[in-house]
Every structure is written in C-alpha cells, then in structure tokens.
Design a protein around this motif. Structure first.
Motif, PDB file in Angstrom:
ATOM      1  N   LYS A   2      39.321 -36.652 -18.292  1.00 26.19           N
ATOM      2  CA  LYS A   2      38.849 -36.035 -19.525  1.00 26.19           C
ATOM      3  C   LYS A   2      39.169 -36.946 -20.703  1.00 26.19           C
ATOM      4  O   LYS A   2      40.318 -37.350 -20.893  1.00 26.19           O
ATOM      5  CB  LYS A   2      39.488 -34.669 -19.730  1.00 26.19           C
ATOM      6  CG  LYS A   2      38.959 -33.929 -20.975  1.00 26.19           C
ATOM      7  CD  LYS A   2      39.588 -32.554 -21.116  1.00 26.19           C
ATOM      8  CE  LYS A   2      39.128 -31.597 -20.046  1.00 26.19           C
ATOM      9  NZ  LYS A   2      37.666 -31.291 -20.150  1.00 26.19           N
ATOM     10  N   ARG A   4      39.088 -37.068 -24.744  1.00 28.01           N
ATOM     11  CA  ARG A   4      39.022 -36.237 -25.959  1.00 28.01           C
ATOM     12  C   ARG A   4      38.942 -37.146 -27.182  1.00 28.01           C
ATOM     13  O   ARG A   4      39.781 -38.035 -27.359  1.00 28.01           O
ATOM     14  CB  ARG A   4      40.256 -35.344 -26.013  1.00 28.01           C
ATOM     15  CG  ARG A   4      40.364 -34.464 -27.253  1.00 28.01           C
ATOM     16  CD  ARG A   4      41.630 -33.620 -27.144  1.00 28.01           C
ATOM     17  NE  ARG A   4      41.964 -32.951 -28.381  1.00 28.01           N
ATOM     18  CZ  ARG A   4      43.106 -32.290 -28.585  1.00 28.01           C
ATOM     19  NH1 ARG A   4      44.005 -32.216 -27.609  1.00 28.01           N
ATOM     20  NH2 ARG A   4      43.347 -31.711 -29.753  1.00 28.01           N
ATOM     21  N   GLU A 260      34.707 -33.580 -26.174  1.00 22.71           N
ATOM     22  CA  GLU A 260      35.429 -33.872 -24.949  1.00 22.71           C
ATOM     23  C   GLU A 260      34.424 -34.204 -23.859  1.00 22.71           C
ATOM     24  O   GLU A 260      33.349 -33.598 -23.781  1.00 22.71           O
ATOM     25  CB  GLU A 260      36.288 -32.679 -24.509  1.00 22.71           C
ATOM     26  CG  GLU A 260      37.419 -32.375 -25.481  1.00 22.71           C
ATOM     27  CD  GLU A 260      38.356 -31.288 -24.971  1.00 22.71           C
ATOM     28  OE1 GLU A 260      38.093 -30.742 -23.859  1.00 22.71           O
ATOM     29  OE2 GLU A 260      39.352 -30.999 -25.652  1.00 22.71           O
ATOM     30  N   ASP A 262      33.962 -35.257 -19.577  1.00 23.36           N
ATOM     31  CA  ASP A 262      34.503 -35.402 -18.236  1.00 23.36           C
ATOM     32  C   ASP A 262      33.809 -36.583 -17.586  1.00 23.36           C
ATOM     33  O   ASP A 262      32.572 -36.583 -17.398  1.00 23.36           O
ATOM     34  CB  ASP A 262      34.252 -34.120 -17.424  1.00 23.36           C
ATOM     35  CG  ASP A 262      35.103 -32.968 -17.901  1.00 23.36           C
ATOM     36  OD1 ASP A 262      36.330 -33.176 -18.072  1.00 23.36           O
ATOM     37  OD2 ASP A 262      34.563 -31.879 -18.123  1.00 23.36           O
TER      38      ASP A 262
END
Length: 263
Positions: A2, A4, A260, A262
């Motif tokens: 992840k 951010r 964010e 993935d």
C-alpha cells in the motif's frame, strides 16, 4: 503493498503538502511537509526513510519527525540517501545550529538516527520489499526509487529533468505505477530546464522513451500550486486523461495528497 500519498505538491499552500509517500506504514519515501499529517503512532512505526535529495521540500519534516518520536523509539531510524544528500543534511540541518545532530544524540553508540549511504543501482531489502535506487538528473545529487513487494514496481522519479538512464532501467522493469514530476508549465519551460525540472513539453519527450506497447498509469507530481491547473491542461494537449478516448497514448493522471494505492 500500500502506497499512501502524504504530500505531492511542489510548494505549500492550503491543502498542498510537499513530497512524501508512506509505504506499508513502515517506509517513508521523502519527508516533505505531508509527514505532518501522520499521528505519533504512525511516525513511530516508520523504520526506514529513503530521501531522493536534499532540497527542503523533500526533507523539511524529517528533523521535526525525529524529534517528535525519538523518545518512543528503541533503535535508530535508518535514513537511506546518496552520499551528497547525507553530507548536505549533516552540514545544513543536523548541525547543532539549525537542528540537533541526532546522528550523535543521545550517544554515538545509540543515536536517534543513522545515515545509510546508498548509490544508484543499489537495491535495499527491507520489510519484504526491495527498494532500488534509480538515477535522477537534478541541481544537487538526486535519485529516484523503484519499490517492489513481489509484483510490479512503484516507481518515483524524484526531481529530474531529461534522464535517458532512468528510462533504460524502467524499460527493464515490470511497472505498476509511475510517479513523475512536472514542476513548471510550458510558459516557464526555460526556468524548468535551468532548474532541472520537467515541464509538459519536456515530459512529452520523456514519455516517448517508454518502450512501445507498454502501458501503465502515470501520475503527475510536484506541480506548483499556482500552476497545477495550467500544467494539467497543457499535458492534456499532448495526451488525454480520463475518461479515456480512442487516441489515448498514455494513462496520465494528477496525483493528490490523501490517495492510497495497492500495488
């Protein structure tokens, strides 16, 4: 993995935080003013900081973050950077004049921070991820980074102008996402060139270096707040953004703080 976005602006203004990315809550890539949005607990959880270069918009929050969490840490915070970046931080920030030298406090044997020199082409294995140091072309020693957790790479160019060596390496990697700077509009393309940043004009030439038939999302970062809308409009003139049309060459989007991803 992840990613951010804490900050991705080329300067400060309301809702504009300078460059910083948090990866899986443990790795910080650059330490601009966006770090200030983290809680103390989130800052304590960071165990590795990778700095692209020494300019203030990329390191401004680092000394303040270290000060905020030093008493809660049980081991030094590793700061990975080029030799020139480390030298600049020691001379101009952690120098006991601007800020305490936390690489010597509270003791040489157990400091709050530890500088770890890296070089272009080096790969650092950390928390199940590989961080590769990529070449950048800027006014001070600078680098970009490719971060991989087993799938595709999240690639951050750092601050850079025309950079053939970067594309040679990118074209060898599986890329899931590219974050590339475009600091100035075309009306300031000469200033961009002089300060070794990209404008939409030079960005278009750089993106032509991507291997034919390869497509991945490209996010524009480091825009000056007063010029963001103009920069994105100029980019749209050479390449469409969402919604996609029939003549789209690249998938180009504007990066925003708070997003964010993935990977």
């Amino acid at each position: 993995m992840k990613v951010r976005v804490l900050g991705c602006s080329g300067a400060i203004a309301r809702d504009c935080k300078t460059t910083s990315f948090l990866i899986d809550g443990q790795i910080l890539v650059d330490a601009g003013t966006g770090v200030g949005d983290l809680t103390l607990q989130e800052m304590v959880a960071i165990d590795g900081v990778f700095l692209s270069h020494s300019h203030l918009d990329h390191v401004a929050a680092l000394p303040l973050m270290v000060d905020a969490v030093a008493s809660q840490r049980t081991r030094p915070l590793n700061i990975y950077a080029l030799a020139g970046t480390i030298a600049a931080l020691k001379a101009h920030i952690f120098n006991d004049v601007i800020w305490p030298d936390f690489s010597r406090i509270p003791s040489l044997s157990a400091p709050f921070i530890r500088f770890v020199e890296v070089s272009v082409g080096e790969r650092v294995r950390l928390f199940g991820k590989t961080v590769e140091v990529l070449p950048a072309t800027h006014t001070v020693p600078a680098a970009g980074f490719a971060v991989n957790a087993g799938a595709g790479n999240w690639i951050f160019t750092g601050d850079t102008e025309r950079n053939p060596a970067l594309w040679a390496r990118i074209n060898q990697l599986p890329v899931s996402m590219l974050v590339i700077e475009t600091a100035f509009s075309n009306r300031e393309k000469e200033l961009a060139k002089k300060s070794l940043h990209l404008s939409p004009h030079s960005l278009s030439q750089e993106l032509d270096c991507i291997a034919k038939g390869v497509r991945f999302p490209i996010f524009i970062t480091h825009t000056k707040p007063a010029e963001t809308e103009l920069i994105m409009a100029e980019i749209q003139r050479f390449d469409q953004t969402q919604p996609f049309g029939p003549d789209v060459t690249h998938d180009i989007r504007w990066l925003r703080a708070g997003q964010e991803f993935d990977i």
